[in-house]
Design a protein around this motif. Sequence first.
Motif, PDB file in Angstrom:
ATOM      1  N   ILE A 115       0.971  -0.809   0.115  1.00 25.54           N
ATOM      2  CA  ILE A 115      -0.046   0.188  -0.119  1.00 25.54           C
ATOM      3  C   ILE A 115       0.343   1.346   0.109  1.00 25.54           C
ATOM      4  CG2 ILE A 115      -1.967   1.472   0.955  1.00 25.54           C
ATOM      5  CD1 ILE A 115      -2.335  -1.288   2.463  1.00 25.54           C
ATOM      6  N   VAL A 116       0.801   2.440  -0.707  1.00 22.42           N
ATOM      7  CA  VAL A 116       1.202   3.885  -1.008  1.00 22.42           C
ATOM      8  C   VAL A 116       0.475   3.915  -0.118  1.00 22.42           C
ATOM      9  CG1 VAL A 116       2.078   5.428  -2.514  1.00 22.42           C
ATOM     10  CG2 VAL A 116       2.596   2.702  -3.611  1.00 22.42           C
ATOM     11  N   ALA A 117       0.439   4.795   1.616  1.00 23.29           N
ATOM     12  CA  ALA A 117       0.146   5.561   1.748  1.00 23.29           C
ATOM     13  C   ALA A 117       0.848   7.157   1.321  1.00 23.29           C
ATOM     14  CB  ALA A 117       0.372   5.258   3.169  1.00 23.29           C
ATOM     15  N   VAL A 118       2.065   7.563   1.409  1.00 25.25           N
ATOM     16  CA  VAL A 118       1.622   9.020   0.543  1.00 25.25           C
ATOM     17  C   VAL A 118       2.795   8.269  -0.846  1.00 25.25           C
ATOM     18  CG1 VAL A 118       2.937  11.146   1.335  1.00 25.25           C
ATOM     19  CG2 VAL A 118       2.068  10.141   2.902  1.00 25.25           C
ATOM     20  N   ASP A 119       3.074   9.361  -1.263  1.00 23.71           N
ATOM     21  CA  ASP A 119       3.458   9.028  -3.073  1.00 23.71           C
ATOM     22  C   ASP A 119       4.102  10.480  -3.290  1.00 23.71           C
ATOM     23  OD1 ASP A 119       4.587   8.641  -5.608  1.00 23.71           O
ATOM     24  OD2 ASP A 119       1.915   8.085  -6.151  1.00 23.71           O
ATOM     25  N   ASP A 120       5.293  10.497  -3.275  1.00 25.34           N
ATOM     26  CA  ASP A 120       5.732  11.567  -3.807  1.00 25.34           C
ATOM     27  C   ASP A 120       5.531  13.205  -3.274  1.00 25.34           C
ATOM     28  OD1 ASP A 120       8.202  12.475  -4.949  1.00 25.34           O
ATOM     29  OD2 ASP A 120       6.874  12.513  -6.920  1.00 25.34           O
ATOM     30  N   LEU A 121       5.484  13.210  -2.143  1.00 25.80           N
ATOM     31  CA  LEU A 121       4.912  14.608  -1.431  1.00 25.80           C
ATOM     32  C   LEU A 121       5.370  15.405  -1.607  1.00 25.80           C
ATOM     33  CD1 LEU A 121       1.422  15.371  -0.842  1.00 25.80           C
ATOM     34  CD2 LEU A 121       2.145  14.790   1.390  1.00 25.80           C
ATOM     35  N   VAL A 146      -5.233  22.875   6.044  1.00 24.09           N
ATOM     36  CA  VAL A 146      -5.669  21.839   5.831  1.00 24.09           C
ATOM     37  C   VAL A 146      -5.528  20.684   5.154  1.00 24.09           C
ATOM     38  CG1 VAL A 146      -8.467  20.699   6.241  1.00 24.09           C
ATOM     39  CG2 VAL A 146      -7.687  23.141   7.523  1.00 24.09           C
ATOM     40  N   LEU A 147      -5.395  19.615   5.839  1.00 23.96           N
ATOM     41  CA  LEU A 147      -5.116  18.784   4.273  1.00 23.96           C
ATOM     42  C   LEU A 147      -6.096  17.812   4.104  1.00 23.96           C
ATOM     43  CD1 LEU A 147      -2.072  17.303   5.251  1.00 23.96           C
ATOM     44  CD2 LEU A 147      -2.269  18.298   3.696  1.00 23.96           C
ATOM     45  N   LEU A 148      -6.858  17.952   3.250  1.00 24.85           N
ATOM     46  CA  LEU A 148      -9.348  17.717   3.224  1.00 24.85           C
ATOM     47  C   LEU A 148      -8.507  15.914   2.183  1.00 24.85           C
ATOM     48  CD1 LEU A 148     -11.344  17.988   4.300  1.00 24.85           C
ATOM     49  CD2 LEU A 148     -11.407  19.452   1.286  1.00 24.85           C
ATOM     50  N   GLY A 149      -9.479  15.356   3.033  1.00 29.16           N
ATOM     51  CA  GLY A 149      -9.472  13.765   1.735  1.00 29.16           C
ATOM     52  C   GLY A 149     -10.378  13.013   2.015  1.00 29.16           C
ATOM     53  N   PRO A 150     -10.622  11.341   1.692  1.00 29.99           N
ATOM     54  CA  PRO A 150     -11.665  11.086   1.878  1.00 29.99           C
ATOM     55  C   PRO A 150     -10.285  10.083   3.004  1.00 29.99           C
ATOM     56  CG  PRO A 150     -10.335  10.525  -0.016  1.00 29.99           C
ATOM     57  CD  PRO A 150     -10.257  11.900   0.459  1.00 29.99           C
ATOM     58  N   SER A 151     -11.098   9.112   3.365  1.00 34.55           N
ATOM     59  CA  SER A 151     -10.070   7.474   4.471  1.00 34.55           C
ATOM     60  C   SER A 151      -9.142   7.076   3.499  1.00 34.55           C
ATOM     61  CB  SER A 151     -10.981   6.805   5.011  1.00 34.55           C
ATOM     62  OG  SER A 151     -12.451   7.630   6.044  1.00 34.55           O
ATOM     63  N   GLY A 152      -8.458   7.054   3.818  1.00 33.40           N
ATOM     64  CA  GLY A 152      -7.066   6.478   2.775  1.00 33.40           C
ATOM     65  C   GLY A 152      -6.421   7.165   1.869  1.00 33.40           C
ATOM     66  N   ALA A 153      -6.640   8.725   2.222  1.00 31.60           N
ATOM     67  CA  ALA A 153      -5.823   9.650   1.220  1.00 31.60           C
ATOM     68  C   ALA A 153      -4.809   9.737   1.817  1.00 31.60           C
ATOM     69  CB  ALA A 153      -6.661  10.392   1.284  1.00 31.60           C
ATOM     70  N   GLY A 154      -3.813   9.228   2.937  1.00 34.55           N
ATOM     71  CA  GLY A 154      -2.909  10.053   3.476  1.00 34.55           C
ATOM     72  C   GLY A 154      -2.160  10.932   4.503  1.00 34.55           C
ATOM     73  N   LEU A 175      -5.666  16.148  -0.987  1.00 35.28           N
ATOM     74  CA  LEU A 175      -5.432  14.923  -1.137  1.00 35.28           C
ATOM     75  C   LEU A 175      -5.894  13.495  -1.766  1.00 35.28           C
ATOM     76  CD1 LEU A 175      -3.187  14.137   2.598  1.00 35.28           C
ATOM     77  CD2 LEU A 175      -2.165  14.664  -0.543  1.00 35.28           C
ATOM     78  N   GLU A 176      -5.561  12.963  -2.537  1.00 33.20           N
ATOM     79  CA  GLU A 176      -6.368  11.335  -3.505  1.00 33.20           C
ATOM     80  C   GLU A 176      -5.720  10.311  -3.263  1.00 33.20           C
ATOM     81  OE1 GLU A 176      -9.376  10.859  -3.989  1.00 33.20           O
ATOM     82  OE2 GLU A 176     -10.562  13.217  -3.882  1.00 33.20           O
ATOM     83  N   HIS A 177      -5.384   9.714  -2.488  1.00 28.25           N
ATOM     84  CA  HIS A 177      -4.313   8.347  -3.106  1.00 28.25           C
ATOM     85  C   HIS A 177      -2.367   8.666  -2.683  1.00 28.25           C
ATOM     86  CE1 HIS A 177      -7.900   5.928  -4.454  1.00 28.25           C
ATOM     87  NE2 HIS A 177      -7.607   7.272  -5.591  1.00 28.25           N
ATOM     88  N   GLY A 178      -2.879   9.325  -1.791  1.00 30.67           N
ATOM     89  CA  GLY A 178      -1.180  10.012  -1.009  1.00 30.67           C
ATOM     90  C   GLY A 178      -0.694  11.063  -2.229  1.00 30.67           C
ATOM     91  N   ARG A 179      -1.433  11.517  -2.961  1.00 30.35           N
ATOM     92  CA  ARG A 179      -1.124  12.753  -3.710  1.00 30.35           C
ATOM     93  C   ARG A 179      -1.555  13.869  -3.763  1.00 30.35           C
ATOM     94  NH1 ARG A 179       2.467  10.918  -7.920  1.00 30.35           N
ATOM     95  NH2 ARG A 179       2.674  12.939  -8.040  1.00 30.35           N
ATOM     96  N   LEU A 180      -0.697  14.521  -3.310  1.00 29.65           N
ATOM     97  CA  LEU A 180      -1.176  16.135  -4.022  1.00 29.65           C
ATOM     98  C   LEU A 180      -1.961  16.725  -4.876  1.00 29.65           C
ATOM     99  CD1 LEU A 180      -1.503  18.947  -1.315  1.00 29.65           C
ATOM    100  CD2 LEU A 180       0.054  19.452  -2.681  1.00 29.65           C
ATOM    101  N   ALA A 199     -12.513  19.101  -7.155  1.00 30.63           N
ATOM    102  CA  ALA A 199     -14.526  19.573  -8.286  1.00 30.63           C
ATOM    103  C   ALA A 199     -15.660  18.912  -6.735  1.00 30.63           C
ATOM    104  CB  ALA A 199     -14.945  19.600  -9.356  1.00 30.63           C
ATOM    105  N   GLN A 200     -15.129  17.479  -6.666  1.00 28.36           N
ATOM    106  CA  GLN A 200     -15.979  16.763  -5.633  1.00 28.36           C
ATOM    107  C   GLN A 200     -16.945  16.929  -4.330  1.00 28.36           C
ATOM    108  OE1 GLN A 200     -15.670  13.534  -7.944  1.00 28.36           O
ATOM    109  NE2 GLN A 200     -17.853  13.175  -7.676  1.00 28.36           N
ATOM    110  N   ARG A 201     -14.613  17.466  -4.177  1.00 31.20           N
ATOM    111  CA  ARG A 201     -13.843  17.295  -2.213  1.00 31.20           C
ATOM    112  C   ARG A 201     -14.612  18.569  -1.642  1.00 31.20           C
ATOM    113  NH1 ARG A 201     -14.020  13.603  -0.322  1.00 31.20           N
ATOM    114  NH2 ARG A 201     -12.980  13.114  -2.687  1.00 31.20           N
TER     115      ARG A 201
END
Length: 348
Positions: free
Chosen positions: A16-22, A33-41, A209-214, A233-235
Motif C-alpha cells: 500500500i502506497v500511503a504517501v506518494d511523492d508528496l 488543512v489536509l482534506l480527503g477521504p479515508s485512506g488518502a494519506g 489529497l487523493e491516494h497519497g498524492r497532492l 471539484a467534488q471535495r
Amino acid sequence: MAEVQLRNVSKRFGNIVAVDDLSIDVKDGEFVVLLGPSGAGKTTTLRLIAGLEGPDAGDVLIDGALATGVHPSDRDVAFIFQQYSLYPHLSVFGNLAFPLRSPRRRSSEEQVRARVHAVAQMLHMEAKLDNMATHLSGGEMQRVAIGRALVREPKVFLMDEPLSSLDAKLREELRIELKRLHRKIGATILYVTHDQVEATTLADRIGILEHGRLVQLGTPREVYGNPVSLSAAQRLGSPPINLLPPTLFNSAAVPTGTATVAIRPEDVLLHEGNARDAPGAPHPRDALDLKVLEYSPLRHLLILEHAGTAVVATTMVERNFSPGQSVGVSLPARSLLYFRADGRRIPT
C-alpha cells in the motif's frame, strides 16, 4: 513558529502506497488543512512530520532544518489526536502541566502555574482546573488536549481530526475557538479532516489529497472556484457539484475530449415559463425544461430531472415547486467546468 516543508516524500506499508511523492510548503504561522477521504494519506503525512513514521523517500524540513532521522521528541512539534488521550488520574491542571514537568522541559513550579493559568484562560477553562479529567464533557476534554499542546509553545501543531468525535454543536463551537486561537498566537498548524466545513472555515489554504498524492493546494476560494480535477471539484461544495453528460449541451460549445460537464448548484439559473425563451440563454441545447423531483423550502434546495439526469439547484426564489412541475433552467457557459475521462480539468 516555523515553516514545514515536505520534499518528494513517499511512504509505503507493504503493497500500500500511503504517501506518494508528496511535496508541500507550509508557511510560518499558516493554517493548512489536509482534506480527503479515508485512506488518502492525511494522517500518515502528519506522522511523517512528527517523526512517528520514517519516509521511504524524500525529506521533511522543519524551520529550514532537515528533520528526517531526528527523534520525534527533538522536533518540537505537538500532535493533537482524534481521541483526547488525557491522563484520567490527573486533574485538568495536572494534564496541562504535565508537558512542562517532563525531564526534557523541566520548568519551575512558578513558571508551570503561570503558563497553565494563561492557557486555561485562553481556552475558557479556568473554572475547571481542579476537576478530574474524567469529569469533563467531550468538548472540555478536547479543549484540555489542545491546551496540553499549547503550554509547550511548539514550533508546529499537528491536528488529526480533533473535532470528529464531538457532536455538531460542539464542533461548531470549537471550530470558532481554534480559529480565534490561531489568530491570537500565530501558530503554524497542519490540520487533517474529511469535513469540508472544517476545511473551508479554518484553513488559510487547503490541500486536497487523493491516494497519497497532492491533487491541489490553494485557498478555499481557489479550490472551490477553480478546481484542477474532478476529484478536487467534488471535495468541496454542499450540495455537491452537478456532474452532467456532455450530450446535454451543444456539441460545438463543448471542448474536445470532454467526458463530464460540471456546474455548481448555485450557478444553475431558474426561469419562469419555458427555458428556451429565457433571456440570455446560452444556446437552445443549454436551456432546458426540467421536471421537479424534490424541493426543500427551508434549504432552498431544488432537485430536477432531465432525460434521466438529476440536476440540483439552490434558489432563493420565493415560490413553491411541486413534484412533476416543469421548470425552465439555464446552465450558463461561464459557470461550466469540463473534465476528461481521467478527471483532469480541460482549460477553457
